[in-house]
Design an enzyme around this catalytic site. Sequence first.
Site, mmCIF file in Angstrom:
data_model
loop_
_atom_site.group_PDB
_atom_site.id
_atom_site.type_symbol
_atom_site.label_atom_id
_atom_site.label_comp_id
_atom_site.label_asym_id
_atom_site.label_seq_id
_atom_site.Cartn_x
_atom_site.Cartn_y
_atom_site.Cartn_z
ATOM 1 N N GLN A 194 0.826 -1.126 0.044
ATOM 2 C CA GLN A 194 0.054 0.006 0.036
ATOM 3 C C GLN A 194 0.876 1.339 0.157
ATOM 4 O OE1 GLN A 194 -3.105 0.601 -0.317
ATOM 5 N NE2 GLN A 194 -3.838 -1.334 -0.702
ATOM 6 N N SER A 195 2.233 1.126 -0.580
ATOM 7 C CA SER A 195 2.767 2.039 -0.686
ATOM 8 C C SER A 195 2.386 3.510 -1.415
ATOM 9 C CB SER A 195 4.171 1.926 -1.405
ATOM 10 O OG SER A 195 5.030 3.268 -1.923
#
Length: 357
Positions: free
Chosen positions: A89-90
Site C-alpha cells: 500500500q505504498s
Amino acid sequence: MLSKGAFSPPDWAKHLNPAPSSIYCLAQLPSPIHRWDLPNLPADTQVWIKRDDLTGMQLSGNKVRKLEFLLAEAKLQGADCVITIGGIQSNHCRATAVAARYLDLDCYLILRTSKVLVNEDPGLVGNLLVERLVGAHVELVSKEEYTKHGSEALGDMLVEKLRAQGRKPYLIPVGGSNSLGTWGYISAAQEIEQQIEAGTCPRFDEIVMACGSGGTTAGLALGNHLSMIKSKVHGYTVCDSPDYFYDYIQGLLDGLHAQVDSRDIVRLVDAKGLGYALSSTGELELVKEISEATGVILDPVYSGKALHGMVKDMVCDAKYWTGKKVLFIHTGGLLGMFDKLQQIQPLTGNWRRMQIM
C-alpha cells in the site's frame, strides 16, 4: 502544471552540491498552512498544519515534491519507463505511477507483500486501485524475499531485465529518498519561509512530521537549518529505529555536501508502535477523534503515527510544549486508510435505519 523549467536553489542552499538543473511542475503549490485546533493541548500551545495532503495528483501528498526532481532527471536521461519499490500500500509507488503516466512514462512497481499472498492477484484496495487504473506494471515479492535481497538489488534485477528487452528504465529508490529527492523538501522549507514572511502563518517553535523513508525529514530539517525558519524539527519514525534514520539522513546530507550532522538538525522519536503499516487501536482511535473534531483525516501509516507520537510527547513533557507554536506537516496518504477498514469500522458506529413516518 506539467511544465518543465529550470530550477534555481534558494540563496541559502546554493552551496549544496549537486543541485538539480530542472524540475517538472507536478504539484499544486504552495500547500496551505492553517490553524489546527486539536483537543487537549498543553496550555497556550498552538498547532498549525501544512496541508501537503493537498498537493494534488490523485492525493499524492509529500511524494510529489520529490518526484518533481526525480522525473525531471529521468526525462533528461532519456528514460522510457521508471521503476520504484515499496510496500503493498505504498503511497510513494502510487504517486510514482500517476506522475509517470502524466509524463508518458511506463511504470514498474515492485511491491512487498506476505508470502501467503505473493502468488495471488493483489486486488484493488486503496493505492492498488489507482496504480492499476493508470496501467502500472505490478511485480510482487514476498517480505522474506525483500529482506533477503534488499530494495536496491531487487530494483537492479528489474533494471537489467528491462534493458535486455530494449527499454530505458530509471530506478527511483524507496520513498524517492535519495539526495536528489531531498531537494523536494529543501524547496518546501523555502515555501514555508515565504509563507511566514507573507504573514499567512506565524514563526514556529517546533515542526513535526512522520519519518518513513528519510527524504522528507532530511530535506525539511536541512532547509529549516539553513533558512531563517530555525524551528526545532521532530521526526516521528514509523519504521526502523531513530539510530537507523540518523545514519540514513546523514548519508543524504553528505550526498549534498551539506557539512552538517543529522543529530544537530532533527530530533528523531520512535513512533512505529506495532510496526510499519500496523496500527494499534489507540492510534486509530486518535485518527478518528481528530477527524471528528477537526475534519482533517490522517493516514494510519505515517501522519497518524506521527500525531500519536506528538500527543504522547505532549502528555509526558507538557512543560516543554506549553506555549509553543507547532507546525505539523500532513504528508497525505489517505488511500492507505482503506487497508484498515476492518479495524476502523467498530469505531464508526453512528448509523441507523431512517424511520420514515
